[in-house]
Scaffold this active site. Structure first.
Site, PDB file in Angstrom:
ATOM      1  N   ASP A   3       0.872  -1.165   0.000  1.00 19.65           N
ATOM      2  CA  ASP A   3       0.000   0.000   0.000  1.00 19.65           C
ATOM      3  C   ASP A   3       0.916   1.225   0.000  1.00 19.65           C
ATOM      4  O   ASP A   3       2.125   1.111   0.120  1.00 19.65           O
ATOM      5  CB  ASP A   3      -0.923  -0.001   1.229  1.00 19.65           C
ATOM      6  N   TYR A  35      -1.255   7.802  -3.293  1.00 15.08           N
ATOM      7  CA  TYR A  35      -1.531   7.419  -4.675  1.00 15.08           C
ATOM      8  C   TYR A  35      -2.796   8.116  -5.217  1.00 15.08           C
ATOM      9  O   TYR A  35      -2.938   8.318  -6.411  1.00 15.08           O
ATOM     10  CB  TYR A  35      -1.776   5.903  -4.765  1.00 15.08           C
ATOM     11  N   GLY A  36      -3.717   8.438  -4.309  1.00 17.06           N
ATOM     12  CA  GLY A  36      -5.079   8.805  -4.702  1.00 17.06           C
ATOM     13  C   GLY A  36      -5.199  10.046  -5.571  1.00 17.06           C
ATOM     14  O   GLY A  36      -6.213  10.244  -6.231  1.00 17.06           O
ATOM     15  N   ASN A  67      -6.878   0.646  -2.802  1.00 13.05           N
ATOM     16  CA  ASN A  67      -7.957   0.724  -3.780  1.00 13.05           C
ATOM     17  C   ASN A  67      -7.524   1.441  -5.053  1.00 13.05           C
ATOM     18  O   ASN A  67      -7.909   1.051  -6.152  1.00 13.05           O
ATOM     19  CB  ASN A  67      -9.158   1.457  -3.163  1.00 13.05           C
ATOM     20  N   THR A  68      -6.730   2.527  -4.903  1.00 11.84           N
ATOM     21  CA  THR A  68      -6.313   3.287  -6.081  1.00 11.84           C
ATOM     22  C   THR A  68      -5.481   2.415  -7.013  1.00 11.84           C
ATOM     23  O   THR A  68      -5.719   2.371  -8.231  1.00 11.84           O
ATOM     24  CB  THR A  68      -5.506   4.535  -5.657  1.00 11.84           C
ATOM     25  N   GLU A 144      -4.137  10.340   8.396  1.00 15.38           N
ATOM     26  CA  GLU A 144      -2.686  10.348   8.641  1.00 15.38           C
ATOM     27  C   GLU A 144      -2.334  11.351   9.760  1.00 15.38           C
ATOM     28  O   GLU A 144      -1.377  11.153  10.491  1.00 15.38           O
ATOM     29  CB  GLU A 144      -1.917  10.686   7.360  1.00 15.38           C
ATOM     30  N   CYS A 179     -11.331   2.922   0.234  1.00 12.19           N
ATOM     31  CA  CYS A 179      -9.919   3.281   0.420  1.00 12.19           C
ATOM     32  C   CYS A 179      -9.490   2.639   1.723  1.00 12.19           C
ATOM     33  O   CYS A 179     -10.233   2.695   2.709  1.00 12.19           O
ATOM     34  CB  CYS A 179      -9.763   4.809   0.499  1.00 12.19           C
ATOM     35  N   THR A 180      -8.325   2.004   1.726  1.00  8.12           N
ATOM     36  CA  THR A 180      -7.931   1.243   2.923  1.00  8.12           C
ATOM     37  C   THR A 180      -7.592   2.135   4.120  1.00  8.12           C
ATOM     38  O   THR A 180      -7.451   1.634   5.231  1.00  8.12           O
ATOM     39  CB  THR A 180      -6.745   0.295   2.617  1.00  8.12           C
TER      40      THR A 180
END
Lengths: 263, 263
Positions: A3, A35-36, A67-68, A144, A179-180
């Site tokens: 991830d 990444y998103g 997910n992305t 985060e 999204c994780t």
């Protein structure tokens, strides 16, 4: 598995539970986090490099716990991978389908890139569901930052959910955390969802992903005598991973090994 | 010049004004956005690669239009660069010193990485100022989300400023915007700062950076007949840059060329 942050720990936790006989390498691509908001070309490049590294470490199965990356890179990479490769979007759509009546509308909360790919809309349609997809770019930085029970995060969630409902053709029968990172906000989201939609299920793909992995690696579903070994690699200094990881997984984390991806 | 997003446009705008005879290459390292939560090793690697690319494009002066890269990578790279290399932190500290009496305390708002480096504390101390440094990790995603006049952003600013004041030994005489994204939030921050500190100046390093660049390239301070050429490069798809850039710079942007950094 890999991830772009510690969100994938929500998936690792379920994998550890369902595959007690497997060894795990968790690669945290913190150098490219998040990444998103990145393009398909960039995310595909990162995902290919991460997969190559994990295969080089002896992986029999690579779980794209993001997910992305699952949305943007997986369809392309699955055709050329030398090992089994699975993502979190198909399991997420299956979990949603199991939670609501056929033909329901479900609300999928995800990153900008995942929403733009419409990967959930396709996966949900294959299970007879209509997905309304909503990008929530502030959820990852809020998670985060650790503001998982802040009233500010509640207001952000309220803005995003109201915007999503304004475009939804029907009242959603479930909310999918696409999204994780988002399961970290789950207790807070529960309240916002309850207030706007009533008692609808909130589903995430972690457990469904682990069940699917267990089908692919049946030998690993029973614990060996020695217990599973967990290695953690990161492309940048993983201070948040170390701080939150142990608490979240309820087990000691190994020292994190720094690696560089060959893009 | 380069930055990890469109924040550096605040610096580009002043450079275009002060150096009308120069040509500009703006490199947007969107593939690694944001720098502010990454390690010194990673940011130094990105900055070295960006500098190399810009020198390869014929740059006489490289402006690191990013506070995090200026704080973490510049001291090391300046010793080995083949062209003049300047950042935004020294000019920022100079601008602060020009705005307040000697010996004042100033509040520096910046990214996690810039704060952890204490580069502003050192630069301000060299000008006889005491810097109280406060990390504001949500400001960049809020600016990138475009929530520049949202009440949610006001509340986030209020939380960060109150946390900073709780640790400050004296009432700050100025607030320094220590990240090139933050000027996009300036109208909103003005109100929060006014409410908590009264009428103190808010300083950013864009204009001071441009004045310093003009000293280094005196020939470029008068406009040639042909006008300056602006090229824009990006390491990932720069949709936000294109959407906001033209509005912000009040001039037509060229098509963005995609490049990859050699790390």
């Amino acid at each position: 598995m890999f991830d772009s942050g510690f969100g994938g720990l929500t998936v690792l936790r379920e994998l550890l539970r369902h595959l007690p006989g497997a060894d795990f390498v968790y690669l945290d691509d913190t150098a490219h986090l998040p990444y998103g908001s990145k393009s398909q070309a960039a995310v595909t490049r990162f995902t290919a490099a991460a997969t190559k590294l994990l295969v080089g470490r002896g992986a029999d199965l690579v779980v794209v716990a993001c997910n992305t990356a699952s949305a943007l890179a997986l369809p392309l990479l699955q055709t050329e991978a030398s090992v089994a490769l699975m993502g979190v979007i198909q399991p997420g759509a299956e979990a949603a389908a199991a939670a609501v009546p056929p033909g329901s509308t479900v609300l999928v909360l995800a990153t900008e890139a995942t929403v733009a790919s419409h990967a959930y809309a396709r996966a949900c349609a294959a299970h007879g569901l209509l997905a309304v997809e909503k990008a929530c770019p502030l959820f990852v930085p809020l998670a985060e930052e650790g503001w998982t029970d802040s009233s500010i995060t509640t207001q952000v969630a309220d803005v995003y959910l109201r915007e999503a409902l304004a475009t939804s053709p029907a009242l959603p029968a479930a909310v999918v955390l696409g999204c994780t990172h988002y399961p970290l906000l789950r207790p807070l989201l529960q309240g916002t969802v309850q207030g706007l939609l009533g008692s609808v299920p909130i589903v995430d793909s972690a457990e469904a992903t682990a069940r699917r992995a267990a089908q692919l690696l049946p030998a690993a579903t029973s614990a060996g005598q020695r217990g599973s070994v967990l290695s953690v690699l990161a492309t940048d200094s993983p201070t948040k991973f170390q701080r939150l990881g142990a608490r979240f997984l309820c087990r000691e984390l190994p020292p994190v090994e720094h690696v560089q991806l060959e893009e």
